[in-house]
Design a protein around this motif. Structure first.
Motif, PDB file in Angstrom:
ATOM      1  N   HIS A 258       2.327   9.992  -3.817  1.00 31.36           N
ATOM      2  CA  HIS A 258       3.771   9.235  -4.411  1.00 31.36           C
ATOM      3  C   HIS A 258       3.680   7.747  -4.553  1.00 31.36           C
ATOM      4  O   HIS A 258       4.315   7.186  -5.288  1.00 31.36           O
ATOM      5  CB  HIS A 258       4.977  10.087  -3.660  1.00 31.36           C
ATOM      6  CG  HIS A 258       5.628   8.991  -3.283  1.00 31.36           C
ATOM      7  ND1 HIS A 258       6.878  10.096  -3.650  1.00 31.36           N
ATOM      8  CD2 HIS A 258       6.462   7.884  -3.154  1.00 31.36           C
ATOM      9  CE1 HIS A 258       8.231   9.298  -3.110  1.00 31.36           C
ATOM     10  NE2 HIS A 258       8.574   8.089  -4.150  1.00 31.36           N
ATOM     11  N   ASN A 259       2.951   7.418  -3.918  1.00 34.81           N
ATOM     12  CA  ASN A 259       2.270   5.704  -3.858  1.00 34.81           C
ATOM     13  C   ASN A 259       1.642   5.456  -5.131  1.00 34.81           C
ATOM     14  O   ASN A 259       0.504   4.177  -5.335  1.00 34.81           O
ATOM     15  CB  ASN A 259       1.969   5.646  -2.599  1.00 34.81           C
ATOM     16  CG  ASN A 259       2.066   3.401  -2.257  1.00 34.81           C
ATOM     17  OD1 ASN A 259       3.111   3.162  -3.651  1.00 34.81           O
ATOM     18  ND2 ASN A 259       1.595   2.651  -1.697  1.00 34.81           N
ATOM     19  N   LYS A 260       1.131   6.706  -5.912  1.00 36.32           N
ATOM     20  CA  LYS A 260      -0.504   6.324  -6.758  1.00 36.32           C
ATOM     21  C   LYS A 260      -1.239   6.096  -6.252  1.00 36.32           C
ATOM     22  O   LYS A 260      -2.142   5.494  -6.972  1.00 36.32           O
ATOM     23  CB  LYS A 260       0.494   5.392  -8.466  1.00 36.32           C
ATOM     24  CG  LYS A 260       1.670   5.653  -9.058  1.00 36.32           C
ATOM     25  CD  LYS A 260       2.159   5.271  -9.975  1.00 36.32           C
ATOM     26  CE  LYS A 260       2.991   5.339 -10.513  1.00 36.32           C
ATOM     27  NZ  LYS A 260       4.413   6.117 -10.479  1.00 36.32           N
ATOM     28  N   ARG A 261      -1.685   6.045  -5.146  1.00 36.27           N
ATOM     29  CA  ARG A 261      -2.975   6.043  -4.928  1.00 36.27           C
ATOM     30  C   ARG A 261      -3.695   7.659  -4.292  1.00 36.27           C
ATOM     31  O   ARG A 261      -4.547   7.847  -3.472  1.00 36.27           O
ATOM     32  CB  ARG A 261      -2.769   5.226  -3.471  1.00 36.27           C
ATOM     33  CG  ARG A 261      -2.336   3.992  -3.131  1.00 36.27           C
ATOM     34  CD  ARG A 261      -1.358   3.521  -2.010  1.00 36.27           C
ATOM     35  NE  ARG A 261      -2.705   3.428  -1.104  1.00 36.27           N
ATOM     36  CZ  ARG A 261      -2.315   2.494   0.188  1.00 36.27           C
ATOM     37  NH1 ARG A 261      -1.139   2.650   0.632  1.00 36.27           N
ATOM     38  NH2 ARG A 261      -3.079   2.106   1.316  1.00 36.27           N
ATOM     39  N   HIS A 262      -4.307   7.577  -5.831  1.00 40.39           N
ATOM     40  CA  HIS A 262      -4.637   8.804  -5.994  1.00 40.39           C
ATOM     41  C   HIS A 262      -5.871   8.929  -5.108  1.00 40.39           C
ATOM     42  O   HIS A 262      -6.460  10.444  -4.351  1.00 40.39           O
ATOM     43  CB  HIS A 262      -5.014   9.022  -7.305  1.00 40.39           C
ATOM     44  CG  HIS A 262      -2.863   9.198  -8.130  1.00 40.39           C
ATOM     45  ND1 HIS A 262      -2.588   8.861  -9.707  1.00 40.39           N
ATOM     46  CD2 HIS A 262      -1.768   9.680  -8.020  1.00 40.39           C
ATOM     47  CE1 HIS A 262      -2.173   8.891  -9.441  1.00 40.39           C
ATOM     48  NE2 HIS A 262      -1.106   9.534  -9.265  1.00 40.39           N
ATOM     49  N   LYS A 263      -6.889   8.238  -5.209  1.00 37.14           N
ATOM     50  CA  LYS A 263      -8.647   8.537  -5.117  1.00 37.14           C
ATOM     51  C   LYS A 263      -8.673   8.621  -3.442  1.00 37.14           C
ATOM     52  O   LYS A 263      -9.329   9.624  -2.743  1.00 37.14           O
ATOM     53  CB  LYS A 263      -9.313   7.299  -5.110  1.00 37.14           C
ATOM     54  CG  LYS A 263     -10.334   7.275  -3.880  1.00 37.14           C
ATOM     55  CD  LYS A 263     -11.290   6.222  -4.925  1.00 37.14           C
ATOM     56  CE  LYS A 263     -12.890   6.263  -4.333  1.00 37.14           C
ATOM     57  NZ  LYS A 263     -12.689   5.844  -3.508  1.00 37.14           N
ATOM     58  N   GLU A 264      -7.272   8.215  -2.614  1.00 39.14           N
ATOM     59  CA  GLU A 264      -6.668   7.883  -0.984  1.00 39.14           C
ATOM     60  C   GLU A 264      -6.570   9.617  -0.632  1.00 39.14           C
ATOM     61  O   GLU A 264      -6.627  10.696  -0.012  1.00 39.14           O
ATOM     62  CB  GLU A 264      -5.711   7.020  -0.685  1.00 39.14           C
ATOM     63  CG  GLU A 264      -6.746   6.109  -0.242  1.00 39.14           C
ATOM     64  CD  GLU A 264      -5.342   4.755  -0.193  1.00 39.14           C
ATOM     65  OE1 GLU A 264      -5.625   3.640   0.538  1.00 39.14           O
ATOM     66  OE2 GLU A 264      -5.303   4.439  -1.608  1.00 39.14           O
ATOM     67  N   ALA A 265      -5.627   9.716  -2.041  1.00 36.90           N
ATOM     68  CA  ALA A 265      -4.697  11.000  -1.669  1.00 36.90           C
ATOM     69  C   ALA A 265      -6.014  11.886  -1.592  1.00 36.90           C
ATOM     70  O   ALA A 265      -6.079  13.009  -0.943  1.00 36.90           O
ATOM     71  CB  ALA A 265      -3.939  11.321  -2.683  1.00 36.90           C
ATOM     72  N   GLU A 266      -6.382  12.474  -3.102  1.00 34.16           N
ATOM     73  CA  GLU A 266      -8.025  13.112  -2.772  1.00 34.16           C
ATOM     74  C   GLU A 266      -8.104  13.289  -2.132  1.00 34.16           C
ATOM     75  O   GLU A 266      -8.590  15.036  -1.012  1.00 34.16           O
ATOM     76  CB  GLU A 266      -9.128  12.967  -4.340  1.00 34.16           C
ATOM     77  CG  GLU A 266      -9.705  13.763  -4.637  1.00 34.16           C
ATOM     78  CD  GLU A 266      -9.229  15.229  -5.165  1.00 34.16           C
ATOM     79  OE1 GLU A 266      -9.753  15.877  -4.255  1.00 34.16           O
ATOM     80  OE2 GLU A 266      -8.482  15.189  -5.454  1.00 34.16           O
ATOM     81  N   GLU A 267      -9.354  11.942  -0.997  1.00 35.68           N
ATOM     82  CA  GLU A 267      -9.679  12.170   0.046  1.00 35.68           C
ATOM     83  C   GLU A 267      -9.022  12.702   1.772  1.00 35.68           C
ATOM     84  O   GLU A 267      -9.340  13.928   1.908  1.00 35.68           O
ATOM     85  CB  GLU A 267     -10.109  10.488   0.380  1.00 35.68           C
ATOM     86  CG  GLU A 267     -11.063  10.065  -0.411  1.00 35.68           C
ATOM     87  CD  GLU A 267     -11.895   9.129  -0.476  1.00 35.68           C
ATOM     88  OE1 GLU A 267     -10.378   7.811   0.982  1.00 35.68           O
ATOM     89  OE2 GLU A 267     -12.337   8.037  -1.119  1.00 35.68           O
ATOM     90  N   THR A 268      -7.549  12.901   1.470  1.00 39.22           N
ATOM     91  CA  THR A 268      -7.121  12.884   2.313  1.00 39.22           C
ATOM     92  C   THR A 268      -6.792  15.228   2.051  1.00 39.22           C
ATOM     93  O   THR A 268      -7.445  15.245   3.230  1.00 39.22           O
ATOM     94  CB  THR A 268      -5.199  12.300   2.792  1.00 39.22           C
ATOM     95  OG1 THR A 268      -6.026  11.194   2.471  1.00 39.22           O
ATOM     96  CG2 THR A 268      -4.824  12.940   4.008  1.00 39.22           C
ATOM     97  N   PHE A 269      -6.655  15.446   0.719  1.00 35.82           N
ATOM     98  CA  PHE A 269      -6.150  16.349   1.236  1.00 35.82           C
ATOM     99  C   PHE A 269      -7.866  17.399   1.449  1.00 35.82           C
ATOM    100  O   PHE A 269      -8.201  18.531   1.941  1.00 35.82           O
ATOM    101  CB  PHE A 269      -6.767  16.947  -0.002  1.00 35.82           C
ATOM    102  CG  PHE A 269      -4.359  16.712  -1.107  1.00 35.82           C
ATOM    103  CD1 PHE A 269      -3.849  17.867   0.167  1.00 35.82           C
ATOM    104  CD2 PHE A 269      -4.219  16.293  -1.985  1.00 35.82           C
ATOM    105  CE1 PHE A 269      -2.860  17.814  -0.158  1.00 35.82           C
ATOM    106  CE2 PHE A 269      -2.596  16.290  -2.108  1.00 35.82           C
ATOM    107  CZ  PHE A 269      -2.417  16.642  -1.934  1.00 35.82           C
ATOM    108  N   GLN A 270      -9.091  16.324   0.919  1.00 39.66           N
ATOM    109  CA  GLN A 270     -10.402  16.887   1.307  1.00 39.66           C
ATOM    110  C   GLN A 270     -10.673  17.692   2.782  1.00 39.66           C
ATOM    111  O   GLN A 270     -11.552  18.015   3.148  1.00 39.66           O
ATOM    112  CB  GLN A 270     -11.579  16.459   0.785  1.00 39.66           C
ATOM    113  CG  GLN A 270     -11.812  16.286  -1.341  1.00 39.66           C
ATOM    114  CD  GLN A 270     -11.013  18.564  -1.127  1.00 39.66           C
ATOM    115  OE1 GLN A 270     -11.708  18.465  -0.890  1.00 39.66           O
ATOM    116  NE2 GLN A 270     -10.607  18.030  -2.751  1.00 39.66           N
TER     117      GLN A 270
END
Length: 477
Positions: free
Chosen positions: A345-357
């Motif tokens: 939501h905050n456009k921090r896509h790299k951190e989102a990807e890492e957290t999903f993993q």
């Protein structure tokens, strides 16, 4: 001790009723988190400390801390002597069974035999038989509480245990509370796909009538009434419980959840902050705070010109509490997906990807957790990474787990909508028709599946996959 007598000892051990014979598996639970939960309950909920010490001894054993396990069993014995001096044998059978098993694993076989004999002698005195598997309601109940602590996989077994305990003592307040809790948890686990979500209502009411001081059960009753749209009735129970245990964190977290779901976010936040003072390491409280700030964010974004500084502050507060929740409890699945979605939501896509993993690497995920993961990750691919093909791939992964859950329902709805939009927009290719055929097939919609596979074959006549799927469907219809 000879091998033969060691083996004969094992046979006697398997007859004992205790945590070692209840098939409570290490891989189904986060041991650190469970240990913290038990310590927390010992500190704040005084009612069943012998049960808590017994379970804690088993957790210590699973963590290879046998001496610590023995210390906790000693504490369990002390609690029984203090609270039930006339029923020591009856209430110590599980403790003694655990002693026998721990001494066995420490290769202290004579001490293990001593405790086996204590159990055998007590069972003879209690039931006039030589069997060790005496069916006492207290043992059924203790087994039920242990199953509840080991997670959703065990809830059905917990319910059965409390049902057995209640056969002998239908109006026992503790057994009734356990049964009502198990029913509530079972419904919460599947409530979004169950036909009847109010079967726990009567057991919860009965438990509250039997023990009006049990504010935890009172809070669950309030939440259940809220589920079935009887909010005002539920709120009366919350307010009454607030008067009785205004400082009990375990109760306050449910009270906050009630007000968050009601939309009274400031009240929920006030309650959570108070609870956090008493239990600063509670992952649940931090997660609930994150949910409150997220809800405030979404409410603010509905206004015409939301102040950007307030929007940013609510995003950061939400992220902070979701992060803290998973730092405190690394296996907290929904906190991981909530954090990943907030990063996205905050456009921090790299951190989102890492957290999903990280979320998907949690070892104790249930099938419904995995299905919800595929739904959230599919949405992340669709809306944030702008990849329809990746989104479809993950929604389909959720559907392939052929067990009904809320997450599966969401995956089905999302992939159908996406494929139909592509087809109606004239963008549908053979893969889209084939995938939609697969979705219909999984849902048992044979006629629609056949139509889709026929269209897929018209666009790609050489596909063995589509030809085989169509042939299989035609044979079975």
């Amino acid at each position: 001790m000879s091998t033969i007598s060691k083996n004969s000892l094992k046979g006697s051990l398997l007859q004992l009723q205790c945590h070692f014979t209840w098939t409570l598996l290490k891989q189904d639970v986060d041991l650190e988190d469970l240990e913290e939960t038990i310590y927390y309950q010992i500190e704040f909920l005084m009612k069943s400390n012998a049960i808590n010490y017994n379970l804690l001894s088993y957790v210590c054993y699973l963590k290879n801390s046998n001496e610590e396990a023995l210390r906790n069993l000693k504490k369990a014995e002390e609690v029984v002597k203090k609270n039930h001096p006339d029923e020591i044998s009856r209430r110590s059978l599980v403790t003694w069974g655990n002693y026998a098993w721990i001494y066995y694993h420490m290769e202290r076989y004579e001490e293990a035999q001593t405790y086996i004999s204590k159990v055998e002698d007590s069972c003879k005195n209690l039931s006039n038989t030589a069997q060790q598997k005496i069916q006492l309601p207290e043992i059924y109940a203790e087994q039920g509480w242990a199953f509840l602590k080991f997670g959703a996989k065990y809830y059905e077994r917990a319910k059965n245990c409390f049902e057995n305990a209640l056969k002998d003592e239908p109006n026992n307040p503790e057994f009734s509370a356990g049964y009502a809790t198990a029913m509530y948890r079972l419904e919460s686990f599947c409530h979004r796909q169950c036909e009847d979500i109010s079967r726990s209502l009567e057991p919860l009411k009965h438990a509250v009538e039997l023990n009006p001081k049990d504010t935890l059960v009172m809070a669950l009753l309030a939440l259940k009434l809220q589920d079935i749209k009887r909010v005002d009735e539920g709120e009366k129970y919350i307010e009454e419980a607030m008067q009785k245990t205004p400082d009990l964190p375990h109760f306050l977290r449910y009270a906050a959840k009630f007000y968050r779901r009601k939309g009274e976010l400031d009240k929920a936040l006030e309650i959570l902050k108070k609870a956090l003072e008493a239990a600063p390491k509670s992952a649940f409280l931090h997660h609930q705070l994150g949910l409150c700030y997220r809800r405030k964010l979404f409410e603010l974004k509905k206004t015409r010109y939301p102040p950007q500084d307030q929007v940013e502050e609510l995003i950061q507060l939400s992220i902070f509490h979701f992060k803290t929740a998973i730092e405190q409890k690394t296996t907290f699945f929904s906190a991981h997906t909530d954090l990943a979605n907030m990063y996205a939501h905050n456009k921090r896509h790299k951190e989102a990807e890492e957290t999903f993993q990280k979320a998907f690497q949690i070892k104790i995920l249930s099938y419904s957790d995995k299905q919800e993961y595929y739904y959230h990750y599919g949405n992340f691919q669709l809306f944030h990474m702008k990849s329809e093909s990746e989104a479809i791939k993950y929604f389909i992964e959720g559907l392939k787990i052929e067990k009904n859950s809320y997450g599966r329902k969401l995956c089905k709805s999302a992939v159908k909508k996406l494929l139909e939009q592509r087809i109606q927009g004239g963008l549908g290719d053979a893969t889209d028709f084939g995938t939609l055929g697969f979705v219909h097939k999984l849902n048992g919609e044979k006629r629609e599946a056949i139509e889709c596979y026929e269209k897929a074959i018209a666009l790609n006549p050489d596909s063995e996959e589509y030809l085989n799927a169509l042939h299989e469907l035609q044979l079975s219809s």
